[in-house]
Design a protein around this motif. Structure first.
Motif, short mmCIF file in Angstrom:
data_model
loop_
_atom_site.label_atom_id
_atom_site.label_comp_id
_atom_site.label_asym_id
_atom_site.label_seq_id
_atom_site.Cartn_x
_atom_site.Cartn_y
_atom_site.Cartn_z
N VAL A 143 0.84 -1.20 0.00
CA VAL A 143 0.00 0.00 0.00
C VAL A 143 0.88 1.25 0.00
O VAL A 143 1.69 1.46 0.91
N GLU A 144 0.71 2.05 -1.03
CA GLU A 144 1.47 3.30 -1.10
C GLU A 144 0.68 4.42 -0.44
O GLU A 144 -0.55 4.46 -0.52
N LEU A 145 1.42 5.33 0.17
CA LEU A 145 0.79 6.52 0.76
C LEU A 145 1.11 7.72 -0.13
O LEU A 145 2.27 8.12 -0.28
N LEU A 146 0.05 8.26 -0.73
CA LEU A 146 0.20 9.49 -1.50
C LEU A 146 -0.20 10.64 -0.58
O LEU A 146 -1.36 10.76 -0.20
N LEU A 184 6.46 10.96 -1.96
CA LEU A 184 5.39 10.79 -2.95
C LEU A 184 4.24 11.74 -2.61
O LEU A 184 3.58 11.58 -1.59
N LEU A 185 4.04 12.74 -3.49
CA LEU A 185 3.07 13.78 -3.20
C LEU A 185 2.01 13.89 -4.29
O LEU A 185 2.27 13.60 -5.46
N GLY A 186 0.82 14.32 -3.88
CA GLY A 186 -0.29 14.46 -4.82
C GLY A 186 -0.79 15.89 -4.89
O GLY A 186 -0.91 16.57 -3.87
N ALA A 212 14.01 14.84 -6.30
CA ALA A 212 13.81 13.39 -6.12
C ALA A 212 12.35 13.07 -5.75
O ALA A 212 11.94 11.91 -5.83
N VAL A 213 11.60 14.07 -5.34
CA VAL A 213 10.20 13.81 -4.98
C VAL A 213 9.42 13.38 -6.22
O VAL A 213 9.62 13.91 -7.31
N ARG A 214 8.58 12.37 -6.06
CA ARG A 214 7.70 11.95 -7.15
C ARG A 214 6.31 12.52 -6.91
O ARG A 214 5.86 12.62 -5.77
N TRP A 215 5.64 12.88 -8.00
CA TRP A 215 4.35 13.55 -7.89
C TRP A 215 3.28 12.81 -8.69
O TRP A 215 3.55 12.32 -9.79
N HIS A 216 2.09 12.75 -8.12
CA HIS A 216 0.93 12.21 -8.84
C HIS A 216 -0.13 13.30 -8.98
O HIS A 216 -0.35 14.06 -8.04
N PHE A 217 -0.77 13.31 -10.13
CA PHE A 217 -1.83 14.30 -10.36
C PHE A 217 -3.18 13.67 -10.02
O PHE A 217 -3.51 12.58 -10.47
N ILE A 218 -3.98 14.38 -9.19
CA ILE A 218 -5.26 13.82 -8.75
C ILE A 218 -6.45 14.71 -9.11
O ILE A 218 -7.57 14.44 -8.70
N GLY A 219 -6.20 15.78 -9.88
CA GLY A 219 -7.29 16.71 -10.20
C GLY A 219 -7.89 16.45 -11.56
O GLY A 219 -7.50 15.52 -12.26
#
Ligand SMILES: *Cc1c(COP(=O)(O)O)cnc(C)c1O
Length: 234
Positions: free
Chosen positions: A31-34, A55-57, A74-81
């Motif tokens: 389980v990943e925590l975004l 890991l940021l959203g 180095a931070v990875r980003w996910h788009f949630i919008g």
């Protein structure tokens, strides 16, 4: 909120994620925590990054772009919008994954642009389980219909399904929505024989229930940073 409070919230959430995973017989690493950092400035978000979270959203492109400039690369980003098609190229350049792909048209566009960029667009297909007017996403019927085409898109990597269930009073009330998303994923898998693995579901209020029902990534903001100001709400 103070730095120490944010860091301690992060630790608490991580612990709750692990416990929920174990409770449901899964490894915490499944389980990943975004951490959803929308509305919070880079100085505040830096506290979780410095505490080792990478890991940021975010849900707005421009806001994310500004924030990224102030944080380690180095931070990875996910788009949630919600993503507009004319912003697909920017989103693909900035984000490792897009959780909110809500139409065949957007998916096709992302695949094409990703191809031009020489990469694969890693996406989650957003499912509107309750057919809520106010929310984007494929209805289950539409998703079934569109899946063969989605799978055939050359530069699209379907990481999983995502949903934002209707708001409920008690976390437990969200369980049936999470179950439903998992069932949809499992049935698509067996229908089309394609491995769709991920389930992006669960937010501050209900992430433990989501994990018990199979979430592979939970999107948690206010449990870590505190409540957002009203103008920052999605
Ligand atoms: C804001 C947001 C979250 C985080 O919500 P919290 O309740 O603050 O944890 C998760 N997912 C999406 C799509 C969001 O927009």
């Amino acid at each position: 909120m103070e730095r120490s409070e944010i860091v301690s919230n992060l630790e608490t959430v991580r612990h709750r994620v692990s416990q929920a995973a174990r409770r449901s017989g899964r490894s915490p690493s499944a389980v990943e925590l975004l951490v959803v950092s929308k509305t919070w400035p880079a100085e505040v978000v830096a506290h979780v990054v410095e505490a080792g979270h990478g890991l940021l959203g975010e849900n707005k492109l421009q806001e994310a772009e500004l924030k990224m400039a102030g944080l380690p690369s180095a931070v990875r980003w996910h788009f949630i919008g919600r993503l507009q098609r004319n912003k697909a190229r920017r989103a693909l350049a900035l984000f490792d994954a897009i959780h909110s792909v809500d139409s065949l048209r957007l998916a096709g566009h992302l695949s094409r642009i990703a191809g031009e960029m020489g990469k694969t667009a890693r996406i989650y297909l957003q499912v509107n389980l309750a057919d809520e007017e106010s929310k984007g996403g494929f209805s289950v019927a539409q998703l079934r219909k569109d899946l063969p085409e989605l799978i055939a898109m050359p530069n699209l990597g379907i990481a999983g399904l995502m949903s934002i269930p209707p708001a409920v009073e008690q976390p437990e009330e969200a369980r049936s929505s999470f179950q439903k998303l998992r069932e949809v994923r499992d049935s698509l898998r067996s229908d089309v024989g394609v491995e769709i693995r991920g389930l992006s579901m669960g937010m501050s209020h209900d992430f433990e229930v989501a994990i018990e029902e199979g979430a592979t990534i939970v999107r948690v903001g206010s449990s870590i940073f505190g409540p957002r100001s009203p103008q920052g709400l999605p």
